[in-house]
Design an enzyme around this catalytic site. Structure first.
Site, mmCIF file in Angstrom:
data_model
loop_
_atom_site.group_PDB
_atom_site.id
_atom_site.type_symbol
_atom_site.label_atom_id
_atom_site.label_comp_id
_atom_site.label_asym_id
_atom_site.label_seq_id
_atom_site.Cartn_x
_atom_site.Cartn_y
_atom_site.Cartn_z
ATOM 1 N N GLU A 153 0.798 -1.226 0.000
ATOM 2 C CA GLU A 153 0.000 0.000 0.000
ATOM 3 C C GLU A 153 0.827 1.270 0.000
ATOM 4 O OE1 GLU A 153 -3.126 0.079 2.901
ATOM 5 O OE2 GLU A 153 -4.074 -1.721 2.079
ATOM 6 N N SER A 187 -16.029 -5.110 15.893
ATOM 7 C CA SER A 187 -17.482 -5.034 16.097
ATOM 8 C C SER A 187 -17.974 -6.308 16.762
ATOM 9 C CB SER A 187 -18.196 -4.837 14.753
ATOM 10 O OG SER A 187 -17.766 -3.658 14.126
ATOM 11 N N PRO A 188 -17.648 -6.513 18.042
ATOM 12 C CA PRO A 188 -17.935 -7.803 18.679
ATOM 13 C C PRO A 188 -19.406 -8.140 18.841
ATOM 14 C CG PRO A 188 -17.111 -6.224 20.296
ATOM 15 C CD PRO A 188 -16.973 -5.579 18.949
ATOM 16 N N GLY A 189 -20.297 -7.205 18.580
ATOM 17 C CA GLY A 189 -21.718 -7.505 18.665
ATOM 18 C C GLY A 189 -22.199 -8.415 17.552
ATOM 19 N N GLU A 213 -5.404 -5.846 -7.431
ATOM 20 C CA GLU A 213 -5.925 -5.312 -8.694
ATOM 21 C C GLU A 213 -7.216 -4.518 -8.534
ATOM 22 O OE1 GLU A 213 -8.425 -9.081 -10.455
ATOM 23 O OE2 GLU A 213 -6.307 -8.932 -10.988
ATOM 24 N N GLU A 254 -7.770 -2.525 -5.861
ATOM 25 C CA GLU A 254 -7.483 -1.556 -4.806
ATOM 26 C C GLU A 254 -6.779 -0.344 -5.404
ATOM 27 O OE1 GLU A 254 -6.064 -2.249 -0.323
ATOM 28 O OE2 GLU A 254 -4.577 -2.866 -1.784
#
Length: 184
Positions: free
Chosen positions: A96, A113-115, A140, A142
């Site tokens: 990147e 996001s453990p919910g 490819e 990105e």
């Protein structure tokens, strides 16, 4: 028994994708009643704090379809099957940003996001970064633009909601707590 444990009665796989799987579990609650849980299964991810010798944070701007806008983030990516998080972190940093590093330090791992999801992000800091001679290509699908900002500029980007994701905000606050604000 774990405190407040919900015992799985049945699991139905709804979708298996390239990045996530979705399942619905029927669970028995601690009071004996039943309920449904919609769950996202994710292989995990890494995120990397990379600082230039001038103490600027290396970030990328990219479009996020789920948000329908571009945001600025620290380099990050998902774990590939069998890949150790530190290897993923080095790969994502190189792909990147075009930077490598001499030393990679694991800071912390956290659930996003453990919910409803089991995604675990491993946060690293890259020490002694340097441009690599043969830059690896991004995926490819990105498209990213490299940005280098001071901690103060990053804090302003958070206020402007251009930095709008938890991993990057966490990274900026980590640097702020380490006393890197206002140091030249």
């Amino acid at each position: 028994m774990k405190k407040f444990e919900e015992k799985t009665i049945t699991t139905e796989t709804i979708y298996q994708g390239k990045i996530i799987d979705l399942q619905v579990d029927e669970v028995e609650l601690p009071n004996g009643k039943t309920s449904k849980r919609e769950l996202i299964k994710h292989p995990g991810a890494v995120a990397v704090i990379a600082l230039t010798p001038e103490r600027k944070i290396v970030m990328v701007e990219q479009y996020r379809k789920a948000l329908e806008k571009s945001i600025i983030e620290i380099p990050a990516g998902k774990l590939e099957p069998g890949e150790e998080p530190d290897k993923t972190a080095l790969r994502e940093l190189e792909e990147e940003t075009g930077y490598g590093c001499e030393n990679l330090e694991h800071l912390i791992s956290f659930y996003t996001s453990p919910g409803f999801a089991d995604e675990l992000v491993h946060l690293y800091i890259a020490h002694d970064i340097h441009p690599i001679l043969e830059s690896k290509e991004t995926d490819e699908d990105e498209f990213v633009e490299l940005i280098e900002v001071t901690v103060e500029e990053a804090l302003q980007l958070i206020k402007e909601q251009r930095i709008y994701d938890a991993k990057t905000a966490y990274a900026v606050q980590y640097l702020q707590l380490q006393g890197l604000v206002g140091k030249e």
